[in-house]
Scaffold this motif. Structure first.
Motif, mmCIF file in Angstrom:
data_model
loop_
_atom_site.group_PDB
_atom_site.id
_atom_site.type_symbol
_atom_site.label_atom_id
_atom_site.label_comp_id
_atom_site.label_asym_id
_atom_site.label_seq_id
_atom_site.Cartn_x
_atom_site.Cartn_y
_atom_site.Cartn_z
ATOM 1 N N UNK A 1 0.866 -1.185 0.000
ATOM 2 C CA UNK A 1 0.000 0.000 0.000
ATOM 3 C C UNK A 1 0.897 1.228 0.000
ATOM 4 N N UNK B 1 -11.658 -4.049 -3.172
ATOM 5 C CA UNK B 1 -10.699 -2.962 -3.462
ATOM 6 C C UNK B 1 -11.504 -1.675 -3.628
ATOM 7 N N UNK C 1 -2.554 0.212 -4.827
ATOM 8 C CA UNK C 1 -3.433 0.867 -3.849
ATOM 9 C C UNK C 1 -2.665 2.004 -3.196
ATOM 10 N N UNK C 2 -2.911 3.216 -3.683
ATOM 11 C CA UNK C 2 -2.176 4.373 -3.194
ATOM 12 C C UNK C 2 -3.153 5.458 -2.768
ATOM 13 N N UNK C 3 -2.908 6.003 -1.600
ATOM 14 C CA UNK C 3 -3.755 7.047 -1.044
ATOM 15 C C UNK C 3 -2.999 8.367 -1.075
ATOM 16 N N UNK C 4 -3.667 9.407 -1.573
ATOM 17 C CA UNK C 4 -3.043 10.715 -1.539
ATOM 18 C C UNK C 4 -3.051 11.229 -0.110
ATOM 19 N N UNK D 1 -8.501 2.236 5.661
ATOM 20 C CA UNK D 1 -7.144 1.886 6.107
ATOM 21 C C UNK D 1 -7.213 1.136 7.424
ATOM 22 N N UNK E 1 -8.125 -2.239 6.941
ATOM 23 C CA UNK E 1 -7.158 -3.014 6.166
ATOM 24 C C UNK E 1 -7.560 -3.265 4.731
ATOM 25 N N UNK E 2 -8.548 -2.538 4.233
ATOM 26 C CA UNK E 2 -9.005 -2.754 2.853
ATOM 27 C C UNK E 2 -8.048 -2.073 1.875
ATOM 28 N N UNK E 3 -7.788 -2.731 0.738
ATOM 29 C CA UNK E 3 -6.925 -2.097 -0.271
ATOM 30 C C UNK E 3 -7.611 -0.850 -0.821
ATOM 31 N N UNK E 4 -6.987 0.290 -0.634
ATOM 32 C CA UNK E 4 -7.655 1.552 -0.924
ATOM 33 C C UNK E 4 -6.764 2.498 -1.712
ATOM 34 N N UNK E 5 -7.354 3.114 -2.716
ATOM 35 C CA UNK E 5 -6.689 4.210 -3.413
ATOM 36 C C UNK E 5 -7.542 5.452 -3.269
ATOM 37 N N UNK E 6 -6.874 6.590 -3.198
ATOM 38 C CA UNK E 6 -7.609 7.850 -3.084
ATOM 39 C C UNK E 6 -6.807 8.972 -3.717
ATOM 40 N N UNK F 1 -11.452 7.033 3.635
ATOM 41 C CA UNK F 1 -10.134 6.423 3.413
ATOM 42 C C UNK F 1 -9.519 5.986 4.744
#
Lengths: 197, 372
Positions: free
Chosen positions: A44, B308, A62-65, B333, B336-341, B329
């Motif tokens: 991540x 996801x 899976x990338x968070x800003x 997190x 523990x879920x795969x996360x994009x933001x 988000x």
């Protein structure tokens, strides 16, 4: 796949296969991609720059800003095997607090940074009297993101004060790995693997 | 699957359900109006559900039957588009409570033979999702490759992932929130009061005559429309420009372009939307707080989730600001879920998600493309 930056390559080689990893300041996700492809790592990422995040998400990562200074508090304790902070520590507002979070979130933490006591840096400051500009620190003083420069010895002293143990250390000069002798003078770049019990 | 009558455009079906509602009652029968684009593959693994926003409908990529306008997300959905109908079987269902063919207050109550009007149950976002699950059962779709939605559609996507984690492989939530804020509720209440203050509303029983509460609904739409745009966007588009005149009229005509624009938005809205549906759907949004059923802990709504997630917000969206996406988000997190933001930059406010944006397209297509 393009070749990894040398400090990232060291980290990639030393992450155990199948681990859960948080890459803080993951950029466009180069290290995460390598870890996922070659070591089946559940990676991540956290990254400040929106364009970098977009690129990483476009690669299926899976990338968070977010910002290492503000957004690490929301990750639970020990939810990753490794927290990675490469070339980012010296850009944070509070490196000490970021490091606390790193060691709280990850069972172990990789930290890499440019060594401000490298002899060329010292020489350039001593001889030229100007802030050094090197391949690892290419920006001029007023535009550099590096607001908290440190040296290998400063970092070690800091770790000792905080009772953080070093479980691995690697040193680089000119993109080549070198031995640890006189590291504070001879190494341009350092990678530490840390643990807090 | 070409010959399967359940799939295709302009589809409608009545199912007996019933759907168990959050208000404690069961509701049936359930009418569904929906659009399907692209073919379902043999192992039924390529279904994508798009959830629409408050005043949108199932015509995500087909011309609207009333206005004749293009689908509301043609930039995003179609062959070779980010949500590629060449790869996915894309389904969009008119939500429960709406007025484009699915059960809503304008539908006929089989018990009385009259429109439900205000006898239609007050529904929630979760009720909409439970109803959609009943239609997907009918279509034989067990798991969704993705649930995707903006605004209220994003709320449904979050709800889908929370209610049916095993059925949702990935969720894309754009310009949305996990709860309605006091400000969100406040704007909706203004809209509802505008509708109810219209003498033509008549307690909701206006279906018999050809005099719906058009004025009230139009004012509601005008107020809401302001919340979909940004101050900077309004200034850039309209400024203080006058409408078809050189000087102020010293009267109450639409002197300013922004007034004229809003009046047009209000008037054209009433042609395609039912006032009671507006009451019911805004209520459902106001009742939305995903953490509520989990003791106020949002992460508990996603505990153990394998879904996801991809969240996108826009910097000029003050209706569902980035902070609301970040809250989701953080919860993901923690779970523990795969996360994009990512927060994208746009001058268009909340409506940015409906406007062609290369960055958004790239993120959605990248996120979906690697989820196979």
């Amino acid at each position: 796949m393009t070749k990894l930056r040398p400090d990232l390559a060291i980290i990639a080689r030393n992450v155990s296969a199948g681990a859960r990893v948080l890459d803080i300041g993951c950029g466009d996700g180069a290290l995460m991609t390598a870890l996922r492809e070659h070591r089946q790592v559940d990676a991540r990422g956290l990254e400040l720059d929106a364009a970098n995040v977009a690129q990483a998400v476009g690669r299926g990562l899976s990338v968070v800003q977010g910002d290492a200074d503000y957004d690490l508090g929301d990750y639970p304790n020990k939810c990753f095997d490794y927290a990675i902070l490469s070339q980012t520590l010296q850009t944070t507002r509070r490196p000490d607090l970021v490091l606390d979070h790193l060691l709280r979130i990850g069972r172990q933490a990789f930290v890499s940074f440019p060594n401000f006591a490298y002899w060329r840096v010292r020489a350039s400051l001593l001889a030229g009297g100007r802030m050094p500009v090197t391949p690892h620190m290419p920006s001029l003083w007023y535009e550099t993101p590096n607001i908290h420069h440190t040296t290998i010895d400063d970092f070690r002293a800091f770790l000792q004060n905080r009772e953080v143990s070093v479980t691995g250390q690697w040193f680089l000069t000119g993109n080549r790995q070198r031995r640890g002798g006189l590291a504070n003078l001879m190494a341009e770049h350092a990678v530490f693997l840390l643990k807090k019990d | 699957m070409g010959a399967d009558e359940r799939f295709g455009l302009n589809k409608g079906v009545r199912l007996m359900g019933p759907v168990q509602l959050d208000n404690g009652n069961a509701f049936a029968p359930l009418d569904f109006a929906y659009e399907c684009y692209g073919d379902l593959n043999a192992d039924k693994s390529n279904a994508v559900l798009i959830c629409h926003a408050l005043t949108m409908d199932q015509y995500v990529a087909s011309a609207h039957p009333v206005t004749g306008k293009d689908g509301w997300w043609v930039n995003m959905v179609g062959p070779g588009k980010p949500i590629d109908t060449g790869r996915y079987c894309v389904i969009c269902i008119n939500v429960l409570g709406s007025c484009m063919g699915s059960s809503g207050p304008a539908s006929i109550d089989p018990g009385t033979g009259e429109p439900y009007a205000m006898d239609f149950p007050v529904i929630t976002i979760a009720d909409m999702v439970r109803a959609q699950a009943i239609l997907l059962d009918h279509l034989g779709i067990e798991t969704l490759a993705a649930v995707i939605g903006g605004s209220m559609g994003g709320m449904q996507a979050l709800c889908w992932a929370s209610l049916y984690p095993q059925r949702v492989r990935s969720a894309v939530v754009i310009a949305s929130a996990a709860r309605h804020s006091a400000q969100n509720i406040a704007f909706h209440e203004v809209g509802r009061q505008a509708v109810m203050a219209d003498p033509n509303w008549r307690g909701g029983d206006y279906y018999g005559d050809d005099t719906p509460p058009a004025k009230g609904l139009s004012v509601a739409r005008m107020a809401a429309h302001i919340t979909y745009m940004s101050e900077a966007g309004l200034t850039e588009k309209f400024g203080r420009n006058l409408q078809d005149r050189d000087a102020k009229s010293f009267g109450f005509d639409a002197d300013f372009q922004i007034e004229s624009y809003l009046r047009h938005q209000g008037i054209s809205f009433v042609d395609r939307f039912d006032a009671n549906s507006y009451l019911y759907i805004t209520r459902a949004m106001d009742y939305f707080d995903l953490a509520e059923a989990h003791g106020g802990i949002l992460s508990a709504a996603f505990q153990g989730s394998k879904t996801r997630f991809c969240l996108i917000s826009f910097d000029s969206d003050w209706l569902y600001p980035t902070a609301e996406s970040r809250r989701i988000v953080h919860a993901l997190n923690a779970a523990g879920a795969p996360t994009s933001f990512v927060e994208l930059s746009s001058p268009f406010g909340h409506d940015a998600f409906l406007i062609d944006a290369p960055e958004m397209n790239r993120i959605v297509s990248g996120f979906l493309g690697t989820g196979q």
